[in-house]
Scaffold this motif. Structure first.
Motif, mmCIF file in Angstrom:
data_model
loop_
_atom_site.group_PDB
_atom_site.id
_atom_site.type_symbol
_atom_site.label_atom_id
_atom_site.label_comp_id
_atom_site.label_asym_id
_atom_site.label_seq_id
_atom_site.Cartn_x
_atom_site.Cartn_y
_atom_site.Cartn_z
ATOM 1 N N MET A 139 0.846 -1.196 0.000
ATOM 2 C CA MET A 139 0.000 0.000 0.000
ATOM 3 C C MET A 139 0.879 1.243 0.000
ATOM 4 O O MET A 139 1.700 1.421 0.879
ATOM 5 C CB MET A 139 -0.909 0.000 1.229
ATOM 6 N N GLN A 140 0.719 2.099 -1.020
ATOM 7 C CA GLN A 140 1.512 3.315 -1.081
ATOM 8 C C GLN A 140 1.064 4.278 0.002
ATOM 9 O O GLN A 140 -0.118 4.535 0.168
ATOM 10 C CB GLN A 140 1.373 3.972 -2.447
ATOM 11 N N PRO A 141 2.005 4.832 0.753
ATOM 12 C CA PRO A 141 1.641 5.768 1.819
ATOM 13 C C PRO A 141 0.925 6.998 1.265
ATOM 14 O O PRO A 141 1.252 7.481 0.178
ATOM 15 C CB PRO A 141 2.990 6.143 2.420
ATOM 16 N N CYS A 142 -0.043 7.494 2.021
ATOM 17 C CA CYS A 142 -0.758 8.707 1.627
ATOM 18 C C CYS A 142 -1.180 9.485 2.875
ATOM 19 O O CYS A 142 -2.381 9.649 3.136
ATOM 20 C CB CYS A 142 -1.972 8.370 0.763
ATOM 21 N N PRO A 143 -0.210 9.951 3.678
ATOM 22 C CA PRO A 143 -0.573 10.736 4.859
ATOM 23 C C PRO A 143 -1.240 12.041 4.450
ATOM 24 O O PRO A 143 -1.001 12.572 3.358
ATOM 25 C CB PRO A 143 0.770 10.974 5.554
ATOM 26 N N LEU A 144 -2.079 12.563 5.332
ATOM 27 C CA LEU A 144 -2.816 13.789 5.050
ATOM 28 C C LEU A 144 -1.897 14.904 4.567
ATOM 29 O O LEU A 144 -2.206 15.600 3.592
ATOM 30 C CB LEU A 144 -3.558 14.242 6.312
ATOM 31 N N VAL A 145 -0.758 15.084 5.238
ATOM 32 C CA VAL A 145 0.113 16.216 4.943
ATOM 33 C C VAL A 145 0.876 16.057 3.633
ATOM 34 O O VAL A 145 1.656 16.946 3.260
ATOM 35 C CB VAL A 145 1.099 16.457 6.101
ATOM 36 N N GLN A 146 0.663 14.947 2.910
ATOM 37 C CA GLN A 146 1.244 14.763 1.587
ATOM 38 C C GLN A 146 0.153 14.591 0.526
ATOM 39 O O GLN A 146 0.425 14.155 -0.588
ATOM 40 C CB GLN A 146 2.182 13.552 1.580
ATOM 41 N N SER A 147 -1.075 14.933 0.859
ATOM 42 C CA SER A 147 -2.198 14.717 -0.052
ATOM 43 C C SER A 147 -2.530 15.960 -0.866
ATOM 44 O O SER A 147 -2.237 17.096 -0.469
ATOM 45 C CB SER A 147 -3.441 14.288 0.739
ATOM 46 N N ASP A 148 -3.188 15.744 -2.002
ATOM 47 C CA ASP A 148 -3.653 16.860 -2.823
ATOM 48 C C ASP A 148 -4.690 17.687 -2.074
ATOM 49 O O ASP A 148 -4.738 18.918 -2.218
ATOM 50 C CB ASP A 148 -4.259 16.329 -4.125
ATOM 51 N N ALA A 149 -5.544 17.023 -1.285
ATOM 52 C CA ALA A 149 -6.567 17.741 -0.524
ATOM 53 C C ALA A 149 -5.935 18.710 0.463
ATOM 54 O O ALA A 149 -6.411 19.835 0.649
ATOM 55 C CB ALA A 149 -7.467 16.746 0.206
ATOM 56 N N PHE A 150 -4.847 18.297 1.089
ATOM 57 C CA PHE A 150 -4.134 19.156 2.031
ATOM 58 C C PHE A 150 -3.489 20.325 1.294
ATOM 59 O O PHE A 150 -3.535 21.473 1.763
ATOM 60 C CB PHE A 150 -3.085 18.334 2.777
ATOM 61 N N ALA A 151 -2.903 20.039 0.128
ATOM 62 C CA ALA A 151 -2.265 21.100 -0.653
ATOM 63 C C ALA A 151 -3.290 22.153 -1.072
ATOM 64 O O ALA A 151 -3.026 23.362 -0.972
ATOM 65 C CB ALA A 151 -1.592 20.502 -1.888
ATOM 66 N N ARG A 152 -4.454 21.706 -1.530
ATOM 67 C CA ARG A 152 -5.493 22.658 -1.934
ATOM 68 C C ARG A 152 -5.932 23.527 -0.756
ATOM 69 O O ARG A 152 -6.183 24.726 -0.908
ATOM 70 C CB ARG A 152 -6.699 21.909 -2.506
ATOM 71 N N THR A 153 -6.015 22.917 0.418
ATOM 72 C CA THR A 153 -6.433 23.665 1.610
ATOM 73 C C THR A 153 -5.398 24.718 1.983
ATOM 74 O O THR A 153 -5.745 25.867 2.281
ATOM 75 C CB THR A 153 -6.659 22.695 2.786
ATOM 76 N N LEU A 154 -4.128 24.337 1.975
ATOM 77 C CA LEU A 154 -3.071 25.294 2.294
ATOM 78 C C LEU A 154 -3.073 26.461 1.312
ATOM 79 O O LEU A 154 -2.927 27.624 1.700
ATOM 80 C CB LEU A 154 -1.709 24.600 2.271
ATOM 81 N N GLN A 155 -3.239 26.145 0.027
ATOM 82 C CA GLN A 155 -3.261 27.200 -0.986
ATOM 83 C C GLN A 155 -4.414 28.159 -0.749
ATOM 84 O O GLN A 155 -4.261 29.378 -0.883
ATOM 85 C CB GLN A 155 -3.351 26.571 -2.375
ATOM 86 N N ALA A 156 -5.577 27.617 -0.370
ATOM 87 C CA ALA A 156 -6.731 28.474 -0.089
ATOM 88 C C ALA A 156 -6.508 29.354 1.130
ATOM 89 O O ALA A 156 -7.075 30.444 1.234
ATOM 90 C CB ALA A 156 -7.983 27.614 0.101
ATOM 91 N N LEU A 157 -5.661 28.891 2.055
ATOM 92 C CA LEU A 157 -5.353 29.656 3.262
ATOM 93 C C LEU A 157 -4.200 30.634 3.049
ATOM 94 O O LEU A 157 -3.801 31.329 3.977
ATOM 95 C CB LEU A 157 -5.019 28.701 4.411
ATOM 96 N N GLY A 158 -3.643 30.648 1.844
ATOM 97 C CA GLY A 158 -2.594 31.606 1.526
ATOM 98 C C GLY A 158 -1.179 31.096 1.664
ATOM 99 O O GLY A 158 -0.226 31.863 1.505
ATOM 100 N N THR A 159 -1.020 29.796 1.947
ATOM 101 C CA THR A 159 0.319 29.205 2.049
ATOM 102 C C THR A 159 0.759 28.688 0.690
ATOM 103 O O THR A 159 -0.015 28.031 -0.013
ATOM 104 C CB THR A 159 0.324 28.045 3.061
ATOM 105 N N HIS A 160 1.992 28.970 0.319
ATOM 106 C CA HIS A 160 2.515 28.447 -0.942
ATOM 107 C C HIS A 160 2.774 26.953 -0.773
ATOM 108 O O HIS A 160 3.610 26.544 0.044
ATOM 109 C CB HIS A 160 3.807 29.158 -1.334
ATOM 110 N N ALA A 161 2.058 26.144 -1.517
ATOM 111 C CA ALA A 161 2.198 24.683 -1.428
ATOM 112 C C ALA A 161 2.072 24.083 -2.812
ATOM 113 O O ALA A 161 1.211 24.498 -3.602
ATOM 114 C CB ALA A 161 1.133 24.096 -0.509
ATOM 115 N N ARG A 162 2.920 23.131 -3.092
ATOM 116 C CA ARG A 162 2.838 22.443 -4.385
ATOM 117 C C ARG A 162 3.231 20.986 -4.199
ATOM 118 O O ARG A 162 4.023 20.639 -3.306
ATOM 119 C CB ARG A 162 3.752 23.099 -5.417
#
Length: 285
Positions: free
Chosen positions: A1-24
Motif C-alpha cells: 500500500m503506497q503511503p498517503c498521509p494527510l500532509v502529503q495529499s492533494d486535498a491538504f495542498a489545496r487547503t493550504l493554498q486556499a489559506l494563503g500558504t505556498h504549497a505544491r
C-alpha cells in the motif's frame, strides 16, 4: 500500500493554498519509481524562505536522500521524514521521531478479528446499548457543538490541534471529504468524531464528548462504524495520528488492530542559493 498521509495529499495542498500558504505537489516522472512530495514554503523575517516537507516524499522504490537533495531550495529546509531509515545527509536533527498508528481497512470480519479482546468487548457492550449513530458531512454551523467542545477540551487538556479555520477551509475546498460521526442517546448528541478524507487514506481529526451525559463506549462505537463505512467506501488506511497523550488514548488507538509506525524525526538544513547544485535548481524551478 503506497503511503498517503494527510500532509502529503492533494486535498491538504489545496487547503493550504486556499489559506494563503505556498504549497505544491511535485511528482516523479520515472514510472518505475513513482513518488510525490508536497512542499510548503513560507517567508519568515530574517530567515527568508522556509520550506517544509512533512512525512514525505511518499512512494515506492526511490532514493529518498537523492530526491530531497534534488528538491533543495535556497533558505531553510525542514524535513519530517516518514521513516527512521530515511535520514537526509547533511541535515541536523532538531526533533526526535514520533510514532503513528495506521489502521488497515479490510473486510468487516477481518477488522473485527484484529481487534484486541478488550476493545472487542467494549464494542459489544456499546452495540448492545441505546446509542444511535449518524453520519453527515461537516458543516461549521450544523456542527457548532462539536467545535465548541473541541475548543473546551483543548483548553482543559492543554493541547493544540489544527486551527478551526483549517477545518472549515478543508471542508469548503474539498466538498464531502470531511465526515462527522455522531452518537446520540435519544435526541441528545453525546459524542462525535471527525475524519478528513484524502483517498486512498482517511485521517482521524477530532473526537469530543458532550459536557454531561453518559458517553461510555461512544467513541468505540463511532470509530468502529467509521472503519466499516470507510472500508466500504474504498479507503485502504485510517491514520489515527500520533501516539501521544494519555496511556488510555494510546491503548484505544493501538487495540483497534492498528500498526505502529516509527517516523524519522525532524531534520533541518540551511543552504544559500550559491551552494545549490544545477540539478537542484532545475528541480526547484
Amino acid at each position: 500500500m503506497q503511503p498517503c498521509p494527510l500532509v502529503q495529499s492533494d486535498a491538504f495542498a489545496r487547503t493550504l493554498q486556499a489559506l494563503g500558504t505556498h504549497a505544491r505537489v511535485i511528482r516523479g516522472e520515472d514510472p518505475n519509481h513513482p513518488y510525490s512530495c508536497l512542499v510548503q514554503t513560507r517567508q519568515i523575517p530574517i530567515l527568508g524562505s522556509v520550506h517544509l516537507i512533512s512525512r514525505g516524499p511518499v512512494g515506492f522504490g526511490f532514493d529518498v536522500p537523492r530526491i530531497v537533495r534534488s528538491l533543495d531550495l535556497p533558505g531553510v529546509l525542514v524535513v519530517n521524514t516518514p521513516s527512521p531509515h530515511l535520514r537526509p545527509p547533511g541535515f541536523a536533527q532538531v526533533a526526535r521521531p514520533k510514532k503513528v498508528a495506521l489502521l488497515p481497512l479490510n473486510e468487516p470480519h477481518l477488522m473485527r478479528s484484529a481487534l484486541h479482546q478488550k476493545w472487542r468487548n467494549a464494542l459489544r457492550r456499546a452495540e448492545r446499548g441505546a446509542l444511535k449513530v449518524e453520519v453527515t458531512d461537516y458543516s461549521a454551523t450544523g456542527h457548532k457543538w462539536v467545535i465548541e467542545r473541541e475548543l473546551a477540551q483543548q483548553k482543559q487538556g492543554r493541547y493544540r490541534n489544527w486551527p478551526m479555520g483549517f477545518l472549515d477551509t478543508f471542508a469548503q475546498i474539498n466538498p464531502g471529504q470531511v465526515k462527522v460521526f455522531e452518537a446520540y442517546r435519544g435526541k441528545q448528541p453525546v459524542a462525535a468524531m471527525v475524519f478528513l478524507c484524502h483517498a486512498p487514506w482517511v485521517t482521524y481529526h477530532i473526537a469530543v464528548r458532550a459536557e454531561d451525559g453518559d458517553t461510555v463506549g461512544a467513541h468505540t462505537l463511532l470509530l468502529w462504524r467509521a472503519m466499516l463505512a470507510f472500508a466500504d467506501g474504498g479507503y485502504r488506511c485510517l491514520d489515527l495520528g500520533y501516539l501521544g497523550g494519555s496511556a488510555g488514548l494510546v491503548r484505544f488507538k493501538t487495540r483497534t488492530g492498528a500498526v505502529v509506525q516509527d517516523l524519522g524525526g525532524t531534520w533541518l538544513r540551511f543552504r544559500s542559493a550559491s551552494k545549490i547544485s544545477p540539478l537542484a535548481r532545475k528541480s526547484a524551478a
